[in-house]
Enzyme design. Structure first.
Site, mmCIF file in Angstrom:
data_model
loop_
_atom_site.group_PDB
_atom_site.id
_atom_site.type_symbol
_atom_site.label_atom_id
_atom_site.label_comp_id
_atom_site.label_asym_id
_atom_site.label_seq_id
_atom_site.Cartn_x
_atom_site.Cartn_y
_atom_site.Cartn_z
ATOM 1 N N GLY A 48 23.975 -9.102 -3.559
ATOM 2 C CA GLY A 48 24.166 -9.566 -4.931
ATOM 3 C C GLY A 48 23.765 -11.018 -5.112
ATOM 4 O O GLY A 48 23.176 -11.388 -6.135
ATOM 5 N N CYS A 49 24.061 -11.834 -4.118
ATOM 6 C CA CYS A 49 23.752 -13.269 -4.212
ATOM 7 C C CYS A 49 22.243 -13.507 -4.218
ATOM 8 O O CYS A 49 21.755 -14.425 -4.878
ATOM 9 C CB CYS A 49 24.414 -14.024 -3.067
ATOM 10 N N THR A 50 21.520 -12.684 -3.491
ATOM 11 C CA THR A 50 20.057 -12.790 -3.477
ATOM 12 C C THR A 50 19.491 -12.386 -4.835
ATOM 13 O O THR A 50 18.596 -13.060 -5.370
ATOM 14 C CB THR A 50 19.459 -11.922 -2.356
ATOM 15 N N ALA A 109 20.211 -15.281 -7.271
ATOM 16 C CA ALA A 109 19.352 -16.442 -7.016
ATOM 17 C C ALA A 109 17.905 -16.168 -7.431
ATOM 18 O O ALA A 109 17.246 -17.026 -8.034
ATOM 19 C CB ALA A 109 19.416 -16.818 -5.538
#
Length: 198
Positions: A74-76, A79
């Protein structure tokens, strides 16, 4: 003797009361509201340099997004969404800053692997997250294999919840989202800025 004991007890009572106030202040949860002044903060950026909010707030609209961990699903997506919308955000006078409990070296790898053009701040002890009232969990370690097949062990100090804030040029909280959809975060910010421009 009784007088001395009475004074001592009174002094100890005042010290305990003062200590109680300090502890209560430390235990008090931060709950920033839209329209309130954003907290000033400082952290180490992905180049190992000191990054101060006072150097940025007032010059541009500042997006401060907290996320759990570098190089995770999710963080990728979150970003890369900001990466893909960088040109449009920049044209609208917006600066994006990502913050997690990852180290500077973790951030450097994350930026390199996904060509991230914006600043990532290392908040390994969660000090910045606490100023914004962002919930924290203990840190963790993940293993990551890059495109060259090289293994990397990434350890982070704390794990922040995924919250996004927008700080206006006046230094006040313009927007707060505690239910962020990672892949849609940048689009939500663009929509907000476009609405503000009208």
């Amino acid at each position: 003797m009784r007088l001395w004991m009475g004074v001592s007890i009174a002094v100890l009572g005042m010290v305990a009361l003062a200590a109680g106030k300090v502890w209560a202040a430390e235990d008090k949860k931060v709950d920033l509201k839209v329209g309130e002044q954003a907290p000033q903060f400082e952290a180490t950026d992905d180049q190992g340099n000191a990054w101060k909010s006072t150097d940025h707030v007032g010059k541009k609209v500042l997006v401060v997004y907290f996320y759990p961990a570098d190089l995770t699903g999710g963080c990728t997506k979150q970003a890369c969404g900001f990466r893909d919308d960088t040109k449009e955000l920049t044209e609208k006078g917006v600066e994006v800053v990502g913050i997690s409990g990852d180290s500077v070296s973790n951030h450097q790898l994350f930026k390199k692997v996904h060509s991230l053009p914006f600043t990532l701040l290392a908040d390994e002890n969660g000090a910045v997250a606490k100023k914004f009232g962002v919930p924290l969990k203990p840190g963790n370690t993940i293993n990551f294999k890059d495109a060259d097949g090289q293994q990397h062990q990434l350890t982070r100090g704390v794990t922040a919840s995924r919250w996004t804030f927008v700080i206006g040029k006046d230094g006040k909280i313009l927007f707060k989202n505690t239910q962020v959809e990672a892949a849609k975060d940048s689009k939500a910010i663009l929509a907000l800025i476009e609405k503000q421009d009208k």
